[in-house]
Design a protein around this motif. Sequence first.
Motif, short mmCIF file in Angstrom:
data_model
loop_
_atom_site.label_atom_id
_atom_site.label_comp_id
_atom_site.label_asym_id
_atom_site.label_seq_id
_atom_site.Cartn_x
_atom_site.Cartn_y
_atom_site.Cartn_z
N SER A 214 113.68 186.64 40.66
CA SER A 214 112.66 187.92 40.42
C SER A 214 113.21 188.31 38.68
O SER A 214 112.41 188.68 38.22
CB SER A 214 113.21 189.12 41.26
OG SER A 214 114.50 189.45 40.94
N SER A 251 105.53 188.47 46.75
CA SER A 251 105.48 189.33 45.69
C SER A 251 105.80 188.96 44.39
O SER A 251 105.30 189.55 43.15
CB SER A 251 106.13 190.67 46.36
OG SER A 251 107.49 190.43 45.91
N GLY A 255 103.42 188.77 41.28
CA GLY A 255 103.68 190.20 40.60
C GLY A 255 103.47 189.99 39.25
O GLY A 255 103.56 189.10 38.61
N THR A 261 109.37 195.02 43.47
CA THR A 261 109.20 194.92 44.76
C THR A 261 109.72 195.85 45.64
O THR A 261 111.15 195.84 45.40
CB THR A 261 109.31 193.33 45.35
OG1 THR A 261 108.26 192.58 44.43
CG2 THR A 261 109.18 192.95 46.69
N ASP A 279 104.40 195.90 46.49
CA ASP A 279 104.53 195.30 45.10
C ASP A 279 103.34 196.03 44.28
O ASP A 279 102.47 196.55 44.92
CB ASP A 279 104.42 193.81 44.98
CG ASP A 279 103.18 193.28 45.26
OD1 ASP A 279 102.06 193.62 44.57
OD2 ASP A 279 103.30 192.58 46.23
#
Length: 348
Positions: A214, A251, A255, A261, A279
Amino acid sequence: MQKKEIRKSYKFAIKTALYITMVLTVLIIVFSLLTKSFNIWAILGFSVISYIISFFIIQYRVERFIYRRVKKIYDDLTLLESASLRTQPITTDMATLTQEIGKFAQDKKLEIETLKVREEYRKEFLGNISHELKTPLFTVQGYVLTLLDGAMDNENLREKYLERANKGVERLIYIVQDLDMITKLEVGDLSLNIEPFDIVAVVESVFDLLEMKSAKKKITLTFDMQYPNPIMVKADKERIRQVLTNLVVNSIKYGRIKGTTEISIENLIKNKVIVRVTDNGEGIAKANIPRLFERFYRIDKSGSRKEGGSGLGLSIVKHIIEAHDEKIYIESELSVGSEFSFTLEKVK
């Protein structure tokens, strides 16, 4: 399904016998007038007897005639069991037969349409799986052939190309493992280890696992609020961890940069909780939502596989949740974001 009552009709025999009687009566009256032996009572008696005899002969013959043909149609079309036909009055009502055949035709039309949809799905599925498999296969083949053509003599190239070929093999293994899991879930061969566990702790472990992934897109993984106390649920802990991992990875994959998220855990009813993964990514068009959980279904038809994955993540999620006899839901709006949610049983 309740059996349709087959009615016995005398309408045809009554009308036909009446017509024959009228014709015969007219003929006998004409004959009597010509022979000058007219007797009204004899004519009436003749008419009554003619009508009765005609009625029974016609009814019997029509029943036999229609019975043989109707029974053959019923047997051929399997509209009724032969046993049920034998135990019911023989029908001479064509309206009943017409209705039954119409219903049969409608059912067959629906069946044909269903088969066409399945055939289209099968073709698309085979096209998707061939695309998913040939990409890593061609990758592996390309690097191996390059090595065989002389690149193996270069130590740096040899190591780099072998590593890339290995990644292609790993991707193939990943796809095959996911397919094997879905197949086991569908046929019920994959046993679930149902146990009580803290769903909050599982979510935290998923966040830790995907922290670096992420961070590459600067996406924040967070709860909707602080959960100071454990929330105990009853399910297969590792399978639910896999569900959450797949949903969060999805996500992140779709994203937006510097997006969010968020996971929330709410009481649904007395013995259920609902876990939501929300999200603010690119979202999903309504037309694509019904097919989102199909194997290898891609919203992006360009064929790009830059984000990786087997294309089976959401399909696995659906099957795992349904294997727990739970439900999964999705709400999404294009360019706004998506929310996947699923239910779990709470520990009493």
